[in-house]
Write a protein that holds these residues in place. Sequence first.
Motif, PDB file in Angstrom:
ATOM      1  N   LYS A 168       0.834  -1.201   0.000  1.00  0.00           N
ATOM      2  CA  LYS A 168       0.000   0.000   0.000  1.00  0.00           C
ATOM      3  C   LYS A 168       0.869   1.252   0.000  1.00  0.00           C
ATOM      4  O   LYS A 168       2.045   1.219   0.388  1.00  0.00           O
ATOM      5  CB  LYS A 168      -0.940   0.001   1.194  1.00  0.00           C
ATOM      6  N   PHE A 205      -9.930   5.043  -4.245  1.00  0.00           N
ATOM      7  CA  PHE A 205      -8.639   4.441  -4.572  1.00  0.00           C
ATOM      8  C   PHE A 205      -7.661   4.374  -3.408  1.00  0.00           C
ATOM      9  O   PHE A 205      -6.518   3.942  -3.592  1.00  0.00           O
ATOM     10  CB  PHE A 205      -8.004   5.190  -5.739  1.00  0.00           C
ATOM     11  N   ALA A 241      -5.500   1.246  -2.922  1.00  0.00           N
ATOM     12  CA  ALA A 241      -5.807   0.640  -4.220  1.00  0.00           C
ATOM     13  C   ALA A 241      -7.206   0.030  -4.242  1.00  0.00           C
ATOM     14  O   ALA A 241      -7.455  -0.979  -4.908  1.00  0.00           O
ATOM     15  CB  ALA A 241      -4.754  -0.415  -4.597  1.00  0.00           C
ATOM     16  N   LEU A 293       1.456   6.604  -9.050  1.00  0.00           N
ATOM     17  CA  LEU A 293       1.545   5.224  -8.587  1.00  0.00           C
ATOM     18  C   LEU A 293       3.019   4.884  -8.453  1.00  0.00           C
ATOM     19  O   LEU A 293       3.794   5.094  -9.404  1.00  0.00           O
ATOM     20  CB  LEU A 293       0.894   4.260  -9.585  1.00  0.00           C
ATOM     21  N   MET A 335      -1.167   6.137  -4.815  1.00  0.00           N
ATOM     22  CA  MET A 335      -1.729   4.789  -4.744  1.00  0.00           C
ATOM     23  C   MET A 335      -0.617   3.770  -4.892  1.00  0.00           C
ATOM     24  O   MET A 335       0.344   3.979  -5.648  1.00  0.00           O
ATOM     25  CB  MET A 335      -2.787   4.584  -5.843  1.00  0.00           C
ATOM     26  N   SER A 375       0.095  -0.747  -4.667  1.00  0.00           N
ATOM     27  CA  SER A 375      -0.149  -1.967  -5.433  1.00  0.00           C
ATOM     28  C   SER A 375      -1.352  -2.734  -4.909  1.00  0.00           C
ATOM     29  O   SER A 375      -1.777  -2.565  -3.765  1.00  0.00           O
ATOM     30  CB  SER A 375       1.098  -2.853  -5.334  1.00  0.00           C
ATOM     31  N   LEU A 376      -1.905  -3.598  -5.762  1.00  0.00           N
ATOM     32  CA  LEU A 376      -2.740  -4.681  -5.262  1.00  0.00           C
ATOM     33  C   LEU A 376      -1.838  -5.632  -4.493  1.00  0.00           C
ATOM     34  O   LEU A 376      -0.622  -5.680  -4.712  1.00  0.00           O
ATOM     35  CB  LEU A 376      -3.421  -5.414  -6.416  1.00  0.00           C
ATOM     36  N   PHE A 388       0.592  -4.031  -9.808  1.00  0.00           N
ATOM     37  CA  PHE A 388       0.009  -2.688  -9.899  1.00  0.00           C
ATOM     38  C   PHE A 388      -1.073  -2.676 -10.974  1.00  0.00           C
ATOM     39  O   PHE A 388      -0.916  -3.289 -12.048  1.00  0.00           O
ATOM     40  CB  PHE A 388       1.073  -1.650 -10.248  1.00  0.00           C
ATOM     41  N   GLU A 409      -4.005   0.209 -12.717  1.00  0.00           N
ATOM     42  CA  GLU A 409      -4.375   1.620 -12.764  1.00  0.00           C
ATOM     43  C   GLU A 409      -5.721   1.888 -12.100  1.00  0.00           C
ATOM     44  O   GLU A 409      -6.634   1.053 -12.178  1.00  0.00           O
ATOM     45  CB  GLU A 409      -4.453   2.080 -14.227  1.00  0.00           C
ATOM     46  N   PRO A 410      -5.877   3.051 -11.472  1.00  0.00           N
ATOM     47  CA  PRO A 410      -7.212   3.457 -11.016  1.00  0.00           C
ATOM     48  C   PRO A 410      -8.137   3.556 -12.217  1.00  0.00           C
ATOM     49  O   PRO A 410      -7.796   4.184 -13.220  1.00  0.00           O
ATOM     50  CB  PRO A 410      -6.965   4.818 -10.358  1.00  0.00           C
ATOM     51  N   PRO A 431      -9.118  -1.048  -7.416  1.00  0.00           N
ATOM     52  CA  PRO A 431      -9.269   0.359  -7.836  1.00  0.00           C
ATOM     53  C   PRO A 431     -10.186   0.522  -9.050  1.00  0.00           C
ATOM     54  O   PRO A 431      -9.781   1.026 -10.094  1.00  0.00           O
ATOM     55  CB  PRO A 431      -7.826   0.760  -8.158  1.00  0.00           C
TER      56      PRO A 431
END
Length: 517
Positions: A99, A281, A284, A317, A327, A329-330, A367, A369-370, A390
Amino acid sequence: MSAPPAAVFDRLRKLVAIDDPGARETKTVTEVFTGNDLTTIPVGTADDVVAAFQRARAAQVRWAERPVKERCVIIDRFRELVADRRDHLMDIAQAETGKARSAAQEDVLDMIANARYYTKEAADLLAPKRVQALLPGIVKTVVNHHPKGVIGVIAPWNYPMALSISDAIPALLAGNAVVVKPDSLTPFCTLANAELLYDAGLPPELFAVVPGPGSVVGSAIVDNCDYLMFTGSSATGATLAEQCGRRLIGFSAELGGKNPMIVTKDADLPRAAKAALRACFSNAGQLCIAIERIYVEREVAEQFTAAFTAHIRGMTLSTAYDFSADMGSLISEDQMKTVVGHVEDAKAKGAKVIAGGHKRPDIGPTFFEPTVLTDVTDEMDCARNETFGPVVSIYPVDSVEEAIEKANDSEYGLNASVWAGSKAQGEAIAARLRTGTVNVDEGYALAFGSTAAPMGGMKSSGVGRRHGPEGILKYLESQTVATARVINLDPPLGVPKALWQKALIPMVQAVQKLPGR
């Protein structure tokens, strides 16, 4: 700044509540930003859980005998240590979860806020309470509170400090012991705070950390605890509730959400669009109270969407261990599959991606994107199912009434956000939403951060509440002690039974009108 050195994990690993950790299998813990191995953690067994509960039960009896104020001193000392060691804790949180540092700081702030609230309020909330008796002045009725015993906490990976430690704080202050199973992806987030609890003076047996899979360690905790606190999916929560029901033990759970935001035509659109960035977001989108549905009155939908997507294009990111990233990462490839699956399914069925929508392996392995979707319809996976990533969908609506109706049309009811032309209008809309928390002119943080108020979900989003008086009283057994000060309900000497029975109801009514208790 970077991930903590190996020596930190070596020190924390020694704190697991496993008698012979060297004899256990180990699981690799990775740095999410890079996918590289960080360290390993021993995997607990059901026998380890049973042993932890045995030690906890013995320690809990002595802990419950200590005055509440003594318990508060220890937890308040822990709060101070958390504040002093916040950078260390945020480093561990970022390494294990991927995060952004701002989301890691939310974990830390939550522990500080909970410790502050409960150490201030515990003595009053736990004190015996005099209540109105059946016969005021003649009978004295007092409610006492007793700790349940050993509380089981099964914690998630998304906010692994707040949702393990913050749930344990009121349980400990109530006189209980705690055995916690951290998520297998984030065990050191819990262990790092266990170290601070011990340094603050808490006997280690009172807060035992047993890492391991839910099917083994989690099940053993359910089989041995006196009350269960769980945060996770609604499906898992339903299974655990059934298991707790068979044992006739209490259960509290914060579960899934598909949280709506309502934006009216006379709202402050620039402010709402900017705040929606964090609401959707933060972490994420891996936040059970994050916004995944936005209902905007049609007259301003295009204007709001343009402002919102413009903010998204300016987001940073990164893998930085500082506050430069908007933001992170997942957390895993499994989570990536869910997010990509929802976006691809929506696109295949006619939705439009107006921002984001792509993996970003150039930044880190997980990662994404939003992402903003429009033209989302009910047959799409993302329409009603929690994405936990996100991804947000925007829905133009013809009226506030339609927005309220659609916001409530969900099996979930955890959090909501309202942006209207006035505070009064926003609060009026909020009162009609079937969610456990509503934020007016904010996305999620104000309600969750109001630790004096209950936090939890309606419908499939949860059972019970954390925070507020309910957040500590749930860990206690209530006991009513009624003392006959003058007479009891038997007829006084010399009064015939039939006459006494006829006089009883009028007498009770008359006495209850008298002042005092």
